[in-house]
Design a protein around this motif. Structure first.
Motif, PDB file in Angstrom:
ATOM      1  N   SER A 199       5.885  -9.303   4.639  1.00  0.00           N
ATOM      2  CA  SER A 199       6.159  -7.890   4.334  1.00  0.00           C
ATOM      3  C   SER A 199       5.526  -7.477   3.019  1.00  0.00           C
ATOM      4  CB  SER A 199       7.667  -7.632   4.311  1.00  0.00           C
ATOM      5  OG  SER A 199       8.300  -8.112   3.136  1.00  0.00           O
ATOM      6  N   LYS A 200       5.509  -8.380   2.048  1.00  0.00           N
ATOM      7  CA  LYS A 200       4.895  -8.040   0.768  1.00  0.00           C
ATOM      8  C   LYS A 200       3.379  -7.937   0.894  1.00  0.00           C
ATOM      9  CE  LYS A 200       8.624  -7.558  -1.590  1.00  0.00           C
ATOM     10  NZ  LYS A 200       9.002  -6.218  -2.095  1.00  0.00           N
ATOM     11  N   ALA A 201       2.773  -8.806   1.712  1.00  0.00           N
ATOM     12  CA  ALA A 201       1.335  -8.679   1.968  1.00  0.00           C
ATOM     13  C   ALA A 201       1.036  -7.353   2.666  1.00  0.00           C
ATOM     14  CB  ALA A 201       0.854  -9.853   2.821  1.00  0.00           C
ATOM     15  N   ALA A 202       1.921  -6.941   3.572  1.00  0.00           N
ATOM     16  CA  ALA A 202       1.741  -5.656   4.264  1.00  0.00           C
ATOM     17  C   ALA A 202       1.890  -4.486   3.302  1.00  0.00           C
ATOM     18  CB  ALA A 202       2.748  -5.539   5.410  1.00  0.00           C
ATOM     19  N   ILE A 203       2.821  -4.594   2.369  1.00  0.00           N
ATOM     20  CA  ILE A 203       3.002  -3.554   1.362  1.00  0.00           C
ATOM     21  C   ILE A 203       1.718  -3.384   0.547  1.00  0.00           C
ATOM     22  CG2 ILE A 203       4.162  -3.112  -0.848  1.00  0.00           C
ATOM     23  CD1 ILE A 203       6.730  -4.204   0.496  1.00  0.00           C
ATOM     24  N   GLU A 204       1.133  -4.510   0.156  1.00  0.00           N
ATOM     25  CA  GLU A 204      -0.127  -4.448  -0.595  1.00  0.00           C
ATOM     26  C   GLU A 204      -1.211  -3.755   0.228  1.00  0.00           C
ATOM     27  OE1 GLU A 204       0.810  -8.733  -2.792  1.00  0.00           O
ATOM     28  OE2 GLU A 204      -0.894  -8.549  -1.425  1.00  0.00           O
ATOM     29  N   ALA A 205      -1.291  -4.100   1.523  1.00  0.00           N
ATOM     30  CA  ALA A 205      -2.299  -3.498   2.391  1.00  0.00           C
ATOM     31  C   ALA A 205      -2.054  -1.997   2.563  1.00  0.00           C
ATOM     32  CB  ALA A 205      -2.301  -4.201   3.750  1.00  0.00           C
ATOM     33  N   LEU A 206      -0.803  -1.604   2.693  1.00  0.00           N
ATOM     34  CA  LEU A 206      -0.491  -0.179   2.798  1.00  0.00           C
ATOM     35  C   LEU A 206      -0.908   0.556   1.523  1.00  0.00           C
ATOM     36  CD1 LEU A 206       2.988  -0.365   4.538  1.00  0.00           C
ATOM     37  CD2 LEU A 206       1.010   0.903   5.404  1.00  0.00           C
ATOM     38  N   GLY A 207      -0.652  -0.060   0.368  1.00  0.00           N
ATOM     39  CA  GLY A 207      -1.070   0.552  -0.888  1.00  0.00           C
ATOM     40  C   GLY A 207      -2.571   0.744  -0.950  1.00  0.00           C
ATOM     41  N   SER A 208      -3.312  -0.253  -0.486  1.00  0.00           N
ATOM     42  CA  SER A 208      -4.766  -0.157  -0.459  1.00  0.00           C
ATOM     43  C   SER A 208      -5.206   0.975   0.470  1.00  0.00           C
ATOM     44  CB  SER A 208      -5.364  -1.489   0.013  1.00  0.00           C
ATOM     45  OG  SER A 208      -6.765  -1.402   0.148  1.00  0.00           O
ATOM     46  N   LEU A 209      -4.564   1.079   1.626  1.00  0.00           N
ATOM     47  CA  LEU A 209      -4.902   2.132   2.572  1.00  0.00           C
ATOM     48  C   LEU A 209      -4.676   3.518   1.980  1.00  0.00           C
ATOM     49  CD1 LEU A 209      -5.547   3.153   5.469  1.00  0.00           C
ATOM     50  CD2 LEU A 209      -3.095   2.913   5.957  1.00  0.00           C
ATOM     51  N   TYR A 210      -3.523   3.721   1.342  1.00  0.00           N
ATOM     52  CA  TYR A 210      -3.215   5.053   0.812  1.00  0.00           C
ATOM     53  C   TYR A 210      -4.093   5.406  -0.387  1.00  0.00           C
ATOM     54  CZ  TYR A 210       0.425   6.399   4.012  1.00  0.00           C
ATOM     55  OH  TYR A 210       1.088   6.800   5.149  1.00  0.00           O
ATOM     56  N   HIS A 211      -4.577   4.396  -1.099  1.00  0.00           N
ATOM     57  CA  HIS A 211      -5.564   4.694  -2.142  1.00  0.00           C
ATOM     58  C   HIS A 211      -6.897   5.086  -1.515  1.00  0.00           C
ATOM     59  CE1 HIS A 211      -8.334   4.492  -5.419  1.00  0.00           C
ATOM     60  NE2 HIS A 211      -9.015   3.549  -4.775  1.00  0.00           N
ATOM     61  N   SER A 212      -7.368   4.270  -0.574  1.00  0.00           N
ATOM     62  CA  SER A 212      -8.695   4.498  -0.014  1.00  0.00           C
ATOM     63  C   SER A 212      -8.771   5.785   0.801  1.00  0.00           C
ATOM     64  CB  SER A 212      -9.091   3.306   0.864  1.00  0.00           C
ATOM     65  OG  SER A 212      -9.164   2.121   0.091  1.00  0.00           O
ATOM     66  N   ARG A 213      -7.707   6.088   1.530  1.00  0.00           N
ATOM     67  CA  ARG A 213      -7.691   7.288   2.374  1.00  0.00           C
ATOM     68  C   ARG A 213      -7.464   8.563   1.569  1.00  0.00           C
ATOM     69  NH1 ARG A 213      -8.526   8.101   8.093  1.00  0.00           N
ATOM     70  NH2 ARG A 213      -8.689   6.009   8.975  1.00  0.00           N
ATOM     71  N   PHE A 214      -6.543   8.491   0.595  1.00  0.00           N
ATOM     72  CA  PHE A 214      -6.063   9.715  -0.041  1.00  0.00           C
ATOM     73  C   PHE A 214      -6.305   9.790  -1.546  1.00  0.00           C
ATOM     74  CE2 PHE A 214      -3.219   8.759   3.606  1.00  0.00           C
ATOM     75  CZ  PHE A 214      -3.606   9.797   4.438  1.00  0.00           C
ATOM     76  N   GLY A 215      -6.867   8.709  -2.131  1.00  0.00           N
ATOM     77  CA  GLY A 215      -7.169   8.744  -3.552  1.00  0.00           C
ATOM     78  C   GLY A 215      -5.973   8.527  -4.456  1.00  0.00           C
ATOM     79  N   MET A 216      -4.847   8.154  -3.888  1.00  0.00           N
ATOM     80  CA  MET A 216      -3.662   7.883  -4.706  1.00  0.00           C
ATOM     81  C   MET A 216      -3.891   6.627  -5.555  1.00  0.00           C
ATOM     82  SD  MET A 216       0.207   7.058  -3.337  1.00  0.00           S
ATOM     83  CE  MET A 216       0.221   8.530  -2.309  1.00  0.00           C
ATOM     84  N   ASP A 217      -3.501   6.685  -6.822  1.00  0.00           N
ATOM     85  CA  ASP A 217      -3.514   5.480  -7.645  1.00  0.00           C
ATOM     86  C   ASP A 217      -2.353   4.590  -7.216  1.00  0.00           C
ATOM     87  OD1 ASP A 217      -5.726   5.996  -9.351  1.00  0.00           O
ATOM     88  OD2 ASP A 217      -4.507   7.367 -10.538  1.00  0.00           O
ATOM     89  N   VAL A 218      -2.650   3.351  -6.859  1.00  0.00           N
ATOM     90  CA  VAL A 218      -1.623   2.424  -6.375  1.00  0.00           C
ATOM     91  C   VAL A 218      -1.784   1.083  -7.081  1.00  0.00           C
ATOM     92  CG1 VAL A 218      -0.629   1.216  -4.409  1.00  0.00           C
ATOM     93  CG2 VAL A 218      -1.537   3.532  -4.111  1.00  0.00           C
ATOM     94  N   ILE A 219      -0.713   0.618  -7.677  1.00  0.00           N
ATOM     95  CA  ILE A 219      -0.695  -0.692  -8.328  1.00  0.00           C
ATOM     96  C   ILE A 219       0.384  -1.529  -7.656  1.00  0.00           C
ATOM     97  CG2 ILE A 219      -0.404  -1.965 -10.478  1.00  0.00           C
ATOM     98  CD1 ILE A 219      -1.083   0.704 -11.926  1.00  0.00           C
ATOM     99  N   ALA A 220       0.000  -2.644  -7.075  1.00  0.00           N
ATOM    100  CA  ALA A 220       0.945  -3.567  -6.457  1.00  0.00           C
ATOM    101  C   ALA A 220       1.164  -4.738  -7.413  1.00  0.00           C
ATOM    102  CB  ALA A 220       0.421  -4.062  -5.119  1.00  0.00           C
ATOM    103  N   ILE A 221       2.423  -4.963  -7.755  1.00  0.00           N
ATOM    104  CA  ILE A 221       2.776  -6.008  -8.723  1.00  0.00           C
ATOM    105  C   ILE A 221       3.368  -7.202  -7.994  1.00  0.00           C
ATOM    106  CG2 ILE A 221       4.081  -6.576 -10.790  1.00  0.00           C
ATOM    107  CD1 ILE A 221       4.308  -3.615 -11.395  1.00  0.00           C
ATOM    108  N   ARG A 222       2.688  -8.326  -8.047  1.00  0.00           N
ATOM    109  CA  ARG A 222       3.219  -9.557  -7.474  1.00  0.00           C
ATOM    110  C   ARG A 222       4.184 -10.183  -8.479  1.00  0.00           C
ATOM    111  NH1 ARG A 222      -2.385 -11.924  -4.624  1.00  0.00           N
ATOM    112  NH2 ARG A 222      -2.063 -10.796  -2.644  1.00  0.00           N
ATOM    113  N   ILE A 223       5.455  -9.823  -8.334  1.00  0.00           N
ATOM    114  CA  ILE A 223       6.467 -10.256  -9.302  1.00  0.00           C
ATOM    115  C   ILE A 223       6.813 -11.720  -9.068  1.00  0.00           C
ATOM    116  CG2 ILE A 223       8.830  -9.887 -10.091  1.00  0.00           C
ATOM    117  CD1 ILE A 223       8.509  -6.939  -9.285  1.00  0.00           C
ATOM    118  N   GLY A 224       6.862 -12.483 -10.154  1.00  0.00           N
ATOM    119  CA  GLY A 224       7.300 -13.880 -10.061  1.00  0.00           C
ATOM    120  C   GLY A 224       8.801 -13.931  -9.822  1.00  0.00           C
TER     121      GLY A 224
END
Length: 274
Positions: A145-170
């Motif tokens: 699910s976290k890998a999917a979240i990262e992919a969704l963030g990438s999609l919404y940046h690439s499609r819509f120009g939204m700034d998206v930062i995904a933090i891989r929290i320890g």
């Protein structure tokens, strides 16, 4: 003075609870959303509270109105059934990002996890640590699910120009003691967590970024270069707790070899306390 409004989903969870007082400051309103009713504003605290699920499109659309940034912490924070993980973590994140995009929110900060790359080895990053943008190697449904979240963030940046930062929290707790010796490498102190979120909120035009969320621990195996490029500076080190963990058995076997620790051997789809 203009007011910055930041929506925090999952505001009553572990990380949300730790961040709430640390991210409050003059000129900022925290809009707090959770399935549990958030605590009302304390004296001098500028908050708005919403009781709703991230899976509710109408609630999320209303929550995103007039927001300058979203910090998305909502979702199951441990392994769960596939259906629940899909419904809340993956579908819920799509609902959040879609609502943010339609409301014109320019920036989203997503809570990912080391478990999105849990089957990467601790030593594969060399001296600099495992790169923050290493490709996914999830260790559980939660990690997927976290890998999917990262992919969704990438999609919404690439499609819509939204700034998206995904933090891989320890691991973000008051102290690393909760996790035993492993916490000495994975800990993100609450104060460093706030410093990291502030850097993510302030960085000019970051585009899409993957970064690690960890303190500058003596034993860390994660790269800090990507977070530092956004302006993050860690001031804490889990090693200050090492004496309190002396004598506790260190992880062995796969839990010692992989970033996911004990998650790499935990049963799939079964809620666990790890």
């Amino acid at each position: 003075m203009s007011v910055q409004r930041v929506l925090i989903t999952g505001a009553c969870g572990v990380v949300g609870t730790l961040m709430r007082p640390r991210l409050a400051k003059p000129g900022r309103v925290l809009r707090l959303l959770d399935v549990r009713e958030p605590e009302p504003a304390a004296d001098g605290e500028a908050v708005e509270t919403i009781t709703a699920s991230v899976t509710d499109p109408d609630a999320m659309a209303a929550a995103c109105e007039g927001v300058d940034a979203v910090i998305h912490l909502g979702g199951h924070s441990r392994e769960n059934t596939w259906d629940e993980t899909l419904r809340v973590n993956i579908h819920g994140t799509q609902v959040v990002l879609n609502a943010a995009q339609e409301a014109g929110v320019p920036r989203a900060i997503l809570a990912s996890s080391n478990h999105s790359v849990g089957f990467r080895r601790n030593d594969e990053g060399g001296e600099g640590g495992v790169p923050a943008d290493s490709s996914p190697r999830p260790d559980t449904y939660y990690g997927v699910s976290k890998a999917a979240i990262e992919a969704l963030g990438s999609l919404y940046h690439s499609r819509f120009g939204m700034d998206v930062i995904a933090i891989r929290i320890g691991s973000c707790f008051e102290s690393p003691l909760k996790l035993g010796p492993r916490g000495l490498s994975t800990w993100l102190s609450p104060d460093d967590g706030a410093r990291l979120f502030e850097a993510c909120l302030a960085a000019p035009s970051p585009g899409y970024r993957l970064i690690w969320g960890v303190s500058d621990n003596t034993r860390r195996v994660y790269s800090l270069a990507e977070a530092e490029a956004l302006g993050y500076k860690s001031l804490d080190n889990a090693e200050t707790y090492a004496d309190q963990l002396a004598g506790q058995p260190a992880p062995t076997g796969p839990a010692a070899e992989y970033l996911g620790g004990p998650f790499v051997t935990a049963p799939l789809g079964e809620p666990n306390p790890l």
